[in-house]
Scaffold this active site. Sequence first.
Site, PDB file in Angstrom:
ATOM      1  N   GLY B  45       0.601  -1.342  -0.121  1.00 20.82           N
ATOM      2  CA  GLY B  45       0.011  -0.038  -0.146  1.00 20.82           C
ATOM      3  C   GLY B  45       0.643   1.116   0.070  1.00 20.82           C
ATOM      4  O   GLY B  45       0.561   2.207  -0.685  1.00 20.82           O
ATOM      5  N   ARG B 330       8.967 -23.963   3.968  1.00 21.48           N
ATOM      6  CA  ARG B 330       8.333 -24.060   5.199  1.00 21.48           C
ATOM      7  C   ARG B 330       7.209 -25.307   5.420  1.00 21.48           C
ATOM      8  O   ARG B 330       7.232 -25.857   6.388  1.00 21.48           O
ATOM      9  CB  ARG B 330       7.570 -22.699   5.268  1.00 21.48           C
ATOM     10  CG  ARG B 330       8.601 -21.378   5.353  1.00 21.48           C
ATOM     11  CD  ARG B 330       7.845 -20.317   5.288  1.00 21.48           C
ATOM     12  NE  ARG B 330       9.117 -19.350   5.378  1.00 21.48           N
ATOM     13  CZ  ARG B 330       8.927 -17.934   5.257  1.00 21.48           C
ATOM     14  NH1 ARG B 330       7.617 -17.531   5.121  1.00 21.48           N
ATOM     15  NH2 ARG B 330      10.037 -17.088   5.538  1.00 21.48           N
TER      16      ARG B 330
END
Lengths: 257, 637
Positions: B45, B330
């Site tokens: 953003g 992961r």
Amino acid sequence: MKLKLHIWRQKGPKAQGKMVTYEVPDASEHMSFLEMLDVLNERLIEKGEDPVAFDHDCREGICGMCGFVINGLPHGPKQATTTCQLHMRSFKDGDEITLEPWRAGSFPIVKDLAVDRGAFDRVIAAGGFVSVNTGAAQDGNAIPISKTIADLAMDAAACIGCGACVAACPNAAAMLFVAAKVSHLNLLPQGKPEKYARARNMVAQMDKEGFGNCTNARECEAACPKTIGVEFIARMNRDFLTGSLFDRPEGTGGGGA
Amino acid sequence: MELKANIPSGPMEQKWEKHRFDVKLVNPANKRKYTVLVVGTGLAGASAAASLAELGYKVKAYCFQDSPRRAHSIAAQGGINAAKNYCNDGDSVHRLFYDTVKGGDYRAREANVHRLAEISVNIIDQCVAQGVPFAREYGGLLANRSFGGTQVSRTFYARGQTGQQLLLGAYQALERQIGLGAVEMYPRTEMLDVILVNGAARGIVTRNLVTGKIESHVGDAVCLATGGYGNLFFLSTNAKQCNVTAIWRAHRKGACFANPCFTQIHPTCIPVSGDYQSKLTLMSESLRNDGRIWVPQQKGDKRAASQIPEGERDYYLERRYPSFGNLVPRDVASRAAKAACDEGRGVGPGGLGVYLDFGDAIKRLGENNVRDKYGNLFEMYERITDEDPYKQPMRIYPAIHYTMGGLWVDYNLQSTIPGLFVLGEANFSDHGANRLGASALMQGLADGYFIIPYTIGHYLANSKLDKVAPDDPVSKAAVGEAADRINKLLAVKGKRSPDSFHRELGKVMWDNCGMGRNAAGLQKALQRIPELREEFWKNIAVTGSGDEFNQQLEKAGRVADFLEFGELTCTDALHRNESCGGHFREEYQTPEGEAKRDDENFAYVAAWEWKGVGEKPVLNKEPLNFEIVHPTQRSYK
């Protein structure tokens, strides 16, 4: 452990506030300080009372959103630790703990322990950046930067903007916050072209926001959860002084076609 | 609904370049006439708002924190990937592209991933120019380290605070534009809804969190960069206030939600210590470069770590995956930890933990060098656990960390609502079913700095957008709806706090839709969540009023949305009858316990369409075609 908390309660920015006492009979030493407050708040809600408002977000000591004064010390008794990272093992059974918001005119209270630190953002907007637009950058390795300088810049850049330095200062000065950003950018070659203007403009905005002056009390350094040192204040002062005395302010250049 | 991905034609490595030429431009004088609303000020953003303002657009930016600098991108520790090949170890754009598609278990869109890999190199240059103090070698050049799921060193870092430094770079660029008057910033402002005019996103409804005022903001396009939804599980490594509200509200207005069940569980977090636990803390993946993961060979071995001799330890990642060892991706590392604990070999309270041991690294490098690399992480661990990781191994356990799913977007990052763009973790993005370490920062900044500035111009230049007044009937109605919802929350006056509902929902999700999922568990969750939602609307206790700073009200609104969204996540997990990446369905595994993908039936993006609360959502499929990286059984052995 059993604790007695004295907490500053204030409904809104203009309301009259007061200290209110609460008991927490069953805090665990493994809780974080904010988790202990969560437990208190859950009980207040059960009783239909207004829970204590406090700012927090990441709870990892990095976002800078949390923080209040605990027993007179911003972020509490543990060195280099934000409020969210403080654990109850730093206290003992039967302790009385006083919680107050950051106290500084430039940080108006929003509610209870939450304050408005918008002044910090406005200081950054006045010069805490490198004026470079997206897309125009050269290769990241084009300018080597010595590891010592990069590390020192990083030490200053570690500031999380929490405001503890202001809360700790007897003059409510923001020198450490402003100096950390001025130093971070002024140390690096990318920040050098604007270094004097940056120091001047950020200091001017800091004054405009009503922060106090530095009298070398060094409380800021002691309270800083990221252990940012006052040496950066000296660096900023040098750039500010040089910039004020010898640097030609913008807009008075030689003109041209 | 037809999902048009709008992937440019031509060879993979030329698509983005071709597209940048093909998109329409808005001339500098006309840019001033357009207003873009950017919600969220994290990496995606803030970088988008700053870059669009630099181009000349009028920008309004919103965040719910007290300052744009607080967004949760700030907590990213380890680093940011870029295909610079500064280490001369065989890296390239193609390799980063390949690693990311493979790491995502072949559930990402190839063209997007290739673009991301291309742009990665520009991001580093941009950040250096902004004054981001990346780690450097003694010669003054940028340092790199390796990360999970790759065999090259392409990760740039700033101590253990890379996210902080990158976010401050973007935040400072944003503040510069605010100072110049090009961006209007609204801190402590939460988005409650999207405003659509003639089917296009033209504004948002917000609540001022200090005064409680609900109002509309209108413009020509809306960018949502509001992060992930990991807090659906209550306990996660996300910041406490991260939520799904912005993208969920957009979903309810017609934006398809893609792959919500693709959630990432990070293998190295500090284990839960009690039932008051409010969040989980991540220990950077970079620790797996030097730390060795192990559990005792014997079940129920209660001896202290130091009392267990080398021969009685099981370094299970090194044993099972000799070529990647402790640096497997992961999802693989998390499942292996769960398996070890399920076998009764876990360590610490409750047996929910494995050791991450730096003993060998300290012997090899010396304590000072280890401190130099990981000092701040070790300190953080010690502060939380009161144990010294220089003396005894860390205890770690997996936790929810990132969400690969999000609003569906096309190649231009536009959702199924015209004019509604979605950036960063909020979109379903480029990571497929599993994100590789140090790729989230890369994606957030790629979207904000280098993609949206091109694609939004194309949209604006091609659309005929009549002016919308802030008091337009559509905006007024949207404001009214949002206010009604707030009043409804306040009117219940029940007995249970927002956190208590959130905690219960989180437990339902973690137990049934966490590291391992099966049909029976998911069906149970799908039954329980609507019940809990019903109870919520009958028994929620929100103290205070709507026209003040009211943190409980904020929470209640977010939990209400999670209670709808959780159902969609379980529906998605139940429909995907395969295991891939972070989505591990226990029914679908190989004899060795590895994820078993089903490319024949599930090589698609599941984009769900909203039909109403408690109604069955409609599934739309975007088929995934792999031109370059052909799906194979992912192996790190």
